[in-house]
Design a protein around this motif. Structure first.
Motif, PDB file in Angstrom:
ATOM      1  N   ARG A  93       0.783  -1.150   0.022  1.00 37.26           N
ATOM      2  CA  ARG A  93      -0.078   0.041   0.117  1.00 37.26           C
ATOM      3  C   ARG A  93       0.900   1.363   0.040  1.00 37.26           C
ATOM      4  O   ARG A  93       1.838   1.277   0.772  1.00 37.26           O
ATOM      5  CB  ARG A  93      -0.872  -0.108   1.369  1.00 37.26           C
ATOM      6  CG  ARG A  93      -1.800   1.126   1.486  1.00 37.26           C
ATOM      7  CD  ARG A  93      -2.622   1.033   2.758  1.00 37.26           C
ATOM      8  NE  ARG A  93      -3.578   0.129   2.575  1.00 37.26           N
ATOM      9  CZ  ARG A  93      -4.741  -0.181   3.292  1.00 37.26           C
ATOM     10  NH1 ARG A  93      -4.864   0.726   4.396  1.00 37.26           N
ATOM     11  NH2 ARG A  93      -5.604  -1.133   3.015  1.00 37.26           N
ATOM     12  N   LEU A  94       0.561   2.343  -0.876  1.00 34.62           N
ATOM     13  CA  LEU A  94       1.385   3.467  -0.889  1.00 34.62           C
ATOM     14  C   LEU A  94       1.087   4.425   0.295  1.00 34.62           C
ATOM     15  O   LEU A  94      -0.217   4.373   0.638  1.00 34.62           O
ATOM     16  CB  LEU A  94       0.960   4.278  -2.141  1.00 34.62           C
ATOM     17  CG  LEU A  94       1.576   5.487  -2.442  1.00 34.62           C
ATOM     18  CD1 LEU A  94       3.174   5.470  -2.702  1.00 34.62           C
ATOM     19  CD2 LEU A  94       1.017   6.295  -3.520  1.00 34.62           C
ATOM     20  N   VAL A 139       4.836   0.969   1.039  1.00 31.55           N
ATOM     21  CA  VAL A 139       5.694   1.351   0.343  1.00 31.55           C
ATOM     22  C   VAL A 139       5.634   3.045   0.480  1.00 31.55           C
ATOM     23  O   VAL A 139       4.568   3.736   0.181  1.00 31.55           O
ATOM     24  CB  VAL A 139       6.050   1.090  -1.325  1.00 31.55           C
ATOM     25  CG1 VAL A 139       4.675   1.500  -2.141  1.00 31.55           C
ATOM     26  CG2 VAL A 139       7.017   1.779  -1.732  1.00 31.55           C
ATOM     27  N   LEU A 140       6.619   3.621   1.039  1.00 34.13           N
ATOM     28  CA  LEU A 140       6.514   5.195   1.279  1.00 34.13           C
ATOM     29  C   LEU A 140       7.054   6.130   0.564  1.00 34.13           C
ATOM     30  O   LEU A 140       8.066   5.718  -0.154  1.00 34.13           O
ATOM     31  CB  LEU A 140       7.046   5.260   2.683  1.00 34.13           C
ATOM     32  CG  LEU A 140       6.492   4.858   4.107  1.00 34.13           C
ATOM     33  CD1 LEU A 140       5.944   3.518   4.089  1.00 34.13           C
ATOM     34  CD2 LEU A 140       7.355   5.210   5.229  1.00 34.13           C
ATOM     35  N   ALA A 141       6.500   7.167   0.063  1.00 34.43           N
ATOM     36  CA  ALA A 141       6.839   8.084  -0.754  1.00 34.43           C
ATOM     37  C   ALA A 141       6.945   9.530  -0.220  1.00 34.43           C
ATOM     38  O   ALA A 141       5.895  10.202   0.360  1.00 34.43           O
ATOM     39  CB  ALA A 141       6.128   8.346  -2.049  1.00 34.43           C
ATOM     40  N   ASP A 166       7.423  -3.766   8.360  1.00 27.54           N
ATOM     41  CA  ASP A 166       6.395  -3.896   7.106  1.00 27.54           C
ATOM     42  C   ASP A 166       6.488  -2.867   6.163  1.00 27.54           C
ATOM     43  O   ASP A 166       5.421  -2.452   5.532  1.00 27.54           O
ATOM     44  CB  ASP A 166       5.103  -3.647   8.006  1.00 27.54           C
ATOM     45  CG  ASP A 166       3.792  -4.693   7.536  1.00 27.54           C
ATOM     46  OD1 ASP A 166       4.075  -5.397   6.877  1.00 27.54           O
ATOM     47  OD2 ASP A 166       2.782  -4.174   7.870  1.00 27.54           O
ATOM     48  N   VAL A 167       7.762  -2.501   6.223  1.00 29.44           N
ATOM     49  CA  VAL A 167       7.932  -1.304   4.805  1.00 29.44           C
ATOM     50  C   VAL A 167       8.604  -1.989   3.604  1.00 29.44           C
ATOM     51  O   VAL A 167       9.869  -2.628   3.897  1.00 29.44           O
ATOM     52  CB  VAL A 167       8.652  -0.165   5.393  1.00 29.44           C
ATOM     53  CG1 VAL A 167       9.006   0.745   4.146  1.00 29.44           C
ATOM     54  CG2 VAL A 167       7.695   0.525   6.279  1.00 29.44           C
ATOM     55  N   ALA A 168       8.334  -1.941   2.628  1.00 25.38           N
ATOM     56  CA  ALA A 168       8.744  -2.853   1.284  1.00 25.38           C
ATOM     57  C   ALA A 168       9.800  -1.832   0.751  1.00 25.38           C
ATOM     58  O   ALA A 168      10.916  -2.426   0.183  1.00 25.38           O
ATOM     59  CB  ALA A 168       7.761  -3.365   0.316  1.00 25.38           C
ATOM     60  N   GLY A 169       9.706  -0.770   0.841  1.00 23.18           N
ATOM     61  CA  GLY A 169      10.496   0.205   0.172  1.00 23.18           C
ATOM     62  C   GLY A 169      10.151   1.806   0.580  1.00 23.18           C
ATOM     63  O   GLY A 169       9.016   2.127   0.656  1.00 23.18           O
ATOM     64  N   VAL A 224       8.217   4.106  -7.602  1.00 24.89           N
ATOM     65  CA  VAL A 224       7.379   3.297  -6.388  1.00 24.89           C
ATOM     66  C   VAL A 224       7.514   2.091  -7.128  1.00 24.89           C
ATOM     67  O   VAL A 224       7.704   0.942  -6.312  1.00 24.89           O
ATOM     68  CB  VAL A 224       6.243   3.859  -6.286  1.00 24.89           C
ATOM     69  CG1 VAL A 224       5.254   2.940  -5.644  1.00 24.89           C
ATOM     70  CG2 VAL A 224       6.298   5.333  -5.446  1.00 24.89           C
ATOM     71  N   ASP A 225       7.066   1.735  -8.245  1.00 24.94           N
ATOM     72  CA  ASP A 225       6.860   0.410  -9.111  1.00 24.94           C
ATOM     73  C   ASP A 225       8.048  -0.428  -8.800  1.00 24.94           C
ATOM     74  O   ASP A 225       8.181  -1.555  -8.666  1.00 24.94           O
ATOM     75  CB  ASP A 225       6.350   0.726 -10.493  1.00 24.94           C
ATOM     76  CG  ASP A 225       4.890   0.776 -10.422  1.00 24.94           C
ATOM     77  OD1 ASP A 225       4.250   0.680  -9.280  1.00 24.94           O
ATOM     78  OD2 ASP A 225       4.559   1.422 -11.541  1.00 24.94           O
ATOM     79  N   THR A 226       9.167   0.491  -9.285  1.00 29.91           N
ATOM     80  CA  THR A 226      10.496  -0.247  -8.922  1.00 29.91           C
ATOM     81  C   THR A 226      10.777  -0.665  -7.555  1.00 29.91           C
ATOM     82  O   THR A 226      11.313  -1.936  -7.290  1.00 29.91           O
ATOM     83  CB  THR A 226      11.827   0.706  -9.332  1.00 29.91           C
ATOM     84  OG1 THR A 226      11.586   1.188 -10.715  1.00 29.91           O
ATOM     85  CG2 THR A 226      13.208   0.267  -9.213  1.00 29.91           C
ATOM     86  N   LEU A 227      10.483   0.125  -6.719  1.00 32.19           N
ATOM     87  CA  LEU A 227      10.648  -0.526  -5.240  1.00 32.19           C
ATOM     88  C   LEU A 227       9.761  -1.694  -4.889  1.00 32.19           C
ATOM     89  O   LEU A 227      10.216  -2.534  -4.254  1.00 32.19           O
ATOM     90  CB  LEU A 227      10.266   0.485  -4.363  1.00 32.19           C
ATOM     91  CG  LEU A 227      11.292   1.628  -4.214  1.00 32.19           C
ATOM     92  CD1 LEU A 227      10.795   3.026  -3.546  1.00 32.19           C
ATOM     93  CD2 LEU A 227      12.650   1.369  -3.275  1.00 32.19           C
ATOM     94  N   VAL A 228       8.437  -1.784  -5.348  1.00 34.17           N
ATOM     95  CA  VAL A 228       7.783  -2.803  -5.076  1.00 34.17           C
ATOM     96  C   VAL A 228       8.253  -4.043  -5.928  1.00 34.17           C
ATOM     97  O   VAL A 228       8.419  -5.375  -5.348  1.00 34.17           O
ATOM     98  CB  VAL A 228       6.435  -2.464  -5.786  1.00 34.17           C
ATOM     99  CG1 VAL A 228       5.399  -3.869  -5.797  1.00 34.17           C
ATOM    100  CG2 VAL A 228       5.573  -1.545  -4.936  1.00 34.17           C
ATOM    101  N   HIS A 229       8.889  -3.896  -7.147  1.00 37.13           N
ATOM    102  CA  HIS A 229       9.353  -5.095  -7.935  1.00 37.13           C
ATOM    103  C   HIS A 229      10.754  -5.634  -7.074  1.00 37.13           C
ATOM    104  O   HIS A 229      10.780  -6.836  -7.156  1.00 37.13           O
ATOM    105  CB  HIS A 229       9.719  -4.588  -9.215  1.00 37.13           C
ATOM    106  CG  HIS A 229       8.460  -4.347 -10.370  1.00 37.13           C
ATOM    107  ND1 HIS A 229       7.309  -5.361 -10.010  1.00 37.13           N
ATOM    108  CD2 HIS A 229       8.111  -3.601 -10.915  1.00 37.13           C
ATOM    109  CE1 HIS A 229       6.329  -4.867 -11.077  1.00 37.13           C
ATOM    110  NE2 HIS A 229       6.714  -3.656 -11.466  1.00 37.13           N
TER     111      HIS A 229
END
Length: 200
Positions: A12-13, A70-72, A93-96, A175-180
């Protein structure tokens, strides 16, 4: 059972605005519309930066909302986010993390002591050659200390609405890069889990 298998996917963003918040035309607001279930960290007073208080707001949201996340973050929000994630329990619990135009800790020394230490999560830090809040060299050094990949956006000001950053597709790309990047770890953990349970 692994923490990843208990969580929803994709992450979740969560946006973390800086001083004065992010208005409707800001890229963070635009980015929130690109992801389902996105959340924003809110502060009691957007005009009074307080490192510990703002970091606690980040931790509270992460603890309250089902992850992973994923935090921005933008500007002072970058400092608050990095400060919040210095404790491994809150980074679990943070993916990126995407750090955009971080504010100089020296400019906000009155808001609390900030120590840049390596984060335990993947991160990308975006700097600008013409950012009045952080020289490019300072952004690059901060990226090194946090263990972040560094991107020089060139003549981009503070990477905010005033600098022309409303809709910003590259933010979604980052953000997509961090998720991948986080996905292989998640699937590897889930693949190992049944075998691990057999020995319990």
């Amino acid at each position: 059972m692994s923490s990843c298998s208990k969580s929803t996917w994709p992450p979740r963003l969560v946006t973390v605005p800086g001083l004065h918040g992010s208005e409707g035309a800001h890229w963070q607001t635009w980015l929130e519309r690109q992801f389902a279930r996105s959340l924003r960290v809110e502060q009691a007073d957007w005009d009074a930066p307080d490192l510990n208080g703002w970091a606690q707001s980040v931790r509270d949201l992460i603890a309250r909302a089902r992850g992973p996340h994923v935090l921005a973050a933008h500007s002072f929000g970058c400092l608050a986010t990095a400060h919040a994630l210095q404790q491994a329990t809150h980074a679990a619990d943070v993916a990126g993390v995407l750090f955009v135009a971080p504010a100089s800790p020296e400019k906000f020394a009155f808001a609390g002591a900030f120590e840049a230490r390596r984060l335990g999560v993947p991160s990308i830090l975006i700097g600008s050659e013409t950012d009045p809040w952080m020289p490019l060299a300072g952004a690059r050094e901060l990226a090194q200390r946090l263990g972040s990949a560094f991107v020089n956006l060139g003549d981009a000001g503070h990477i905010n609405t005033a600098a022309g950053f409303g809709p910003w597709p590259r933010a979604k790309y980052f953000v997509d890069t961090l998720v991948h990047c986080a996905a292989p770890l998640r699937f590897r953990e889930e693949a190992v889990e049944p075998a691990a349970q057999a020995f319990v």
